[in-house]
Design an enzyme around this catalytic site. Structure first.
Site, PDB file in Angstrom:
ATOM      1  N   SER A   1       0.880  -1.143   0.021  1.00  0.00           N
ATOM      2  CA  SER A   1      -0.071  -0.135   0.109  1.00  0.00           C
ATOM      3  C   SER A   1       0.934   1.335  -0.010  1.00  0.00           C
ATOM      4  CB  SER A   1      -0.844   0.039   1.299  1.00  0.00           C
ATOM      5  OG  SER A   1      -1.576   1.240   1.046  1.00  0.00           O
TER       6      SER A   1
ATOM      7  N   GLY B   1     -14.371 -10.223 -10.003  1.00  0.00           N
ATOM      8  CA  GLY B   1     -14.121 -10.126  -8.450  1.00  0.00           C
ATOM      9  C   GLY B   1     -15.499  -9.957  -7.957  1.00  0.00           C
TER      10      GLY B   1
ATOM     11  N   ASP C   1     -14.223   4.315  -1.086  1.00  0.00           N
ATOM     12  CA  ASP C   1     -14.155   3.743  -2.502  1.00  0.00           C
ATOM     13  C   ASP C   1     -15.300   4.081  -3.423  1.00  0.00           C
ATOM     14  OD1 ASP C   1     -12.023   2.215  -1.768  1.00  0.00           O
ATOM     15  OD2 ASP C   1     -13.103   0.292  -1.447  1.00  0.00           O
TER      16      ASP C   1
ATOM     17  N   LYS D   1     -12.564  -5.726   4.162  1.00  0.00           N
ATOM     18  CA  LYS D   1     -13.750  -4.707   3.945  1.00  0.00           C
ATOM     19  C   LYS D   1     -14.970  -5.255   4.299  1.00  0.00           C
ATOM     20  CE  LYS D   1     -11.339  -2.463   0.395  1.00  0.00           C
ATOM     21  NZ  LYS D   1     -11.058  -1.768  -1.134  1.00  0.00           N
TER      22      LYS D   1
HETATM   23  P1  ATR Z   1     -11.686  -6.409  -1.421  1.00  0.00           P
HETATM   24  O1  ATR Z   1     -12.520  -6.461  -0.119  1.00  0.00           O
HETATM   25  O2  ATR Z   1     -10.542  -5.570  -1.464  1.00  0.00           O
HETATM   26  O3  ATR Z   1     -12.157  -6.494  -2.730  1.00  0.00           O
HETATM   27  P2  ATR Z   1     -11.563  -9.536  -0.968  1.00  0.00           P
HETATM   28  O4  ATR Z   1     -13.155  -9.401  -0.420  1.00  0.00           O
HETATM   29  O5  ATR Z   1     -10.607 -10.242  -0.279  1.00  0.00           O
HETATM   30  O6  ATR Z   1     -10.902  -7.931  -1.199  1.00  0.00           O
HETATM   31  O7  ATR Z   1     -12.110  -9.988  -2.378  1.00  0.00           O
HETATM   32  C1  ATR Z   1     -10.847 -10.196  -3.369  1.00  0.00           C
HETATM   33  C2  ATR Z   1     -11.377 -10.491  -4.671  1.00  0.00           C
HETATM   34  O8  ATR Z   1     -10.088 -10.897  -5.545  1.00  0.00           O
HETATM   35  C3  ATR Z   1     -12.286 -11.771  -4.386  1.00  0.00           C
HETATM   36  O9  ATR Z   1     -13.223 -11.485  -5.773  1.00  0.00           O
HETATM   37  C4  ATR Z   1     -11.357 -12.808  -4.729  1.00  0.00           C
HETATM   38  O10 ATR Z   1     -11.974 -14.046  -5.533  1.00  0.00           O
HETATM   39  P3  ATR Z   1     -12.772 -15.254  -4.459  1.00  0.00           P
HETATM   40  O11 ATR Z   1     -14.103 -14.570  -3.996  1.00  0.00           O
HETATM   41  O12 ATR Z   1     -12.813 -16.278  -5.237  1.00  0.00           O
HETATM   42  O13 ATR Z   1     -11.960 -15.474  -3.033  1.00  0.00           O
HETATM   43  C5  ATR Z   1     -10.487 -12.126  -5.902  1.00  0.00           C
HETATM   44  N1  ATR Z   1      -9.231 -13.036  -5.773  1.00  0.00           N
HETATM   45  C6  ATR Z   1      -8.232 -12.943  -4.900  1.00  0.00           C
HETATM   46  N2  ATR Z   1      -7.104 -13.652  -5.285  1.00  0.00           N
HETATM   47  C7  ATR Z   1      -7.396 -14.306  -6.547  1.00  0.00           C
HETATM   48  C8  ATR Z   1      -6.789 -15.111  -7.615  1.00  0.00           C
HETATM   49  N3  ATR Z   1      -5.697 -15.646  -7.300  1.00  0.00           N
HETATM   50  N4  ATR Z   1      -7.434 -15.710  -8.489  1.00  0.00           N
HETATM   51  C9  ATR Z   1      -8.686 -15.101  -8.934  1.00  0.00           C
HETATM   52  N5  ATR Z   1      -9.385 -14.243  -8.017  1.00  0.00           N
HETATM   53  C10 ATR Z   1      -8.956 -13.707  -7.120  1.00  0.00           C
END
Ligand code: ATR
Length: 276
Positions: A14, A125, A101, A65
Site C-alpha cells: 500500500s 471479482g 471507494d 472490507k
Molecule cells: P476486497 O474487499 O479488497 O475486494 P476481498 O473481499 O478479499 O478483497 O476480495 C478479493 C477478490 O479478489 C475476490 O473476488 C477474490 O476471489 P474469491 O471470491 O474467489 O476469493 C479475488 N481473488 C483474489 N485472489 C485471486 C486469484 N488468485 N484468482 C482469482 N481471483 C482472486
C-alpha cells in the site's frame, strides 16, 4: 498526536502511509499513519486493540472490507448500501464505518460513463471493492447488463442477489470457464476489482489468455504496479486502459476529509509522490 493506519493482509504494497503522512505534513497536522498487517483470524482482537490504544481512524483493505462490519458500532449510508467498509472513524469509543471507494470509483470511471451506460460491463471479482463498484455502476451509470466473473461462483451469486433490486440485470459467472473469451468479447467495459496482478505478483492477470479488442475499455483497480499485466495486454491490443491510481487518490482524499475535516490537495500530493 493522533494515530491512523491501514489494516489489511497483505498490506505492505500500500502507498496509503506515504500519501496520508505527506498530506498530514502539508496541513501541519500532528498525526501519523502506518500499515498494520492483520491476519483474518485475529481481526476482532486486533480491532479491539486499535480502539483501546486510541487510534483515531483507519483504512480497511483486502480481505477485511466486509468482515469488519460486525465489529463496528455504526455504518454510514454509503457503507450500508455497499455492504463493505474501507474507512473507519473512531470517536469517543464509537467506531463508524464509511466507504470512500464509492467516491474514488466514481472519479475513476467518470470519463467512461458513455461507454458504460451503453454496454455490457464485465466486473472481475466479488469482494468488497466489487461491491463498491457495483453500487456506483447501478446507481450512477447503469450499464445494459453486468457480468460478475469470480473465482468463487457462490460469492458472485451472492453479490448478484444482493443487488437484484437495482434495476440492472446482473449475471454471476465463473472466472474459470471455457466460455470466458466469448463473455469478455460481448463486454465493452471490463473492470478488475480482484487483487490479481498486484505487487509482488505482477506477472499474473485475472484474464491470462483472453484477447482484447480496440473498442474495449479495460479498467484495473490495482495501482501497484501502475500498469498491470492485464492493462498491458489490453493496451497492446489497442483497447483504452485505466489503472487504479485515480481511485486511490480520490478514496484517500475522502477518508482524509472524514478524519480531519480538511481537503487533501490531490494535485500537490500526486506531484509530491512523483507520480503526477
Ligand atoms: P476486497 O474487499 O479488497 O475486494 P476481498 O473481499 O478479499 O478483497 O476480495 C478479493 C477478490 O479478489 C475476490 O473476488 C477474490 O476471489 P474469491 O471470491 O474467489 O476469493 C479475488 N481473488 C483474489 N485472489 C485471486 C486469484 N488468485 N484468482 C482469482 N481471483 C482472486
Amino acid at each position: 498526536m493522533q494515530r491512523y493506519a491501514i489494516i489489511g493482509h497483505p498490506v505492505s504494497h500500500s502507498d496509503s502511509p506515504q500519501l496520508h503522512n505527506a498530506a498530514f505534513a502539508a496541513h501541519g497536522l500532528d498525526c501519523t499513519y502506518e500499515a498494520i498487517d492483520i491476519d483474518p483470524a485475529e481481526l476482532a482482537e486486533r480491532i479491539a486493540e486499535l480502539k483501546s490504544s486510541g487510534f483515531a481512524g483507519f483504512n480497511v483493505t483486502i480481505p477485511h472490507k466486509e468482515t469488519i462490519i460486525p465489529l463496528l458500532n455504526r455504518l454510514d449510508e454509503g457503507a450500508r448500501a455497499v455492504g463493505a467498509v474501507n474507512t473507519v472513524v473512531h470517536r469517543d469509543g464509537v467506531l463508524v464505518g464509511f466507504n470512500t471507494d464509492i467516491q474514488g470509483f466514481q472519479t475513476l470511471i467518470a470519463p467512461y460513463a458513455q461507454s458504460i451506460s451503453t454496454s455490457v460491463v464485465a466486473l472481475l471479482g466479488a469482494g468488497g471493492a466489487a461491491r463498491a463498484a457495483l453500487h456506483v455502476l447501478t446507481t450512477a451509470f447503469p450499464p445494459k447488463r453486468v457480468l460478475i466473473l469470480n473465482r468463487t461462483i457462490e460469492r458472485a451469486e451472492n453479490l448478484a442477489s444482493a443487488f437484484s433490486t437495482s434495476g440492472t440485470p446482473i449475471v454471476p459467472e465463473s472466472l474459470f470457464q471455457d466460455g470466458l473469451q466469448d463473455l469478455i468479447k460481448t463486454s465493452t467495459v471490463i473492470i478488475n476489482t480482484t487483487s490479481v496482478g498486484m505487487k509482488p505478483y505482477t506477472d499474473a492477470s485475472p484474464l491470462e489468455d483472453v484477447k482484447f479488442q480496440k473498442n474495449q475499455v479495460v479498467i484495473d483497480l490495482v495501482y501497484t504496479p501502475r500498469e498491470t499485466a492485464l492493462l498491458k495486454s489490453a493496451r497492446n491490443a489497442g483497447a483504452t486502459v485505466a489503472g487504479g491510481l485515480e481511485m486511490f487518490f480520490n478514496q484517500a482524499a475522502e477518508s482524509f476529509r472524514l478524519w480531519t475535516g480538511k481537503e487533501m490537495d490531490v494535485k500537490k500530493m500526486k506531484e509530491m509522490m512523483e507520480i503526477g
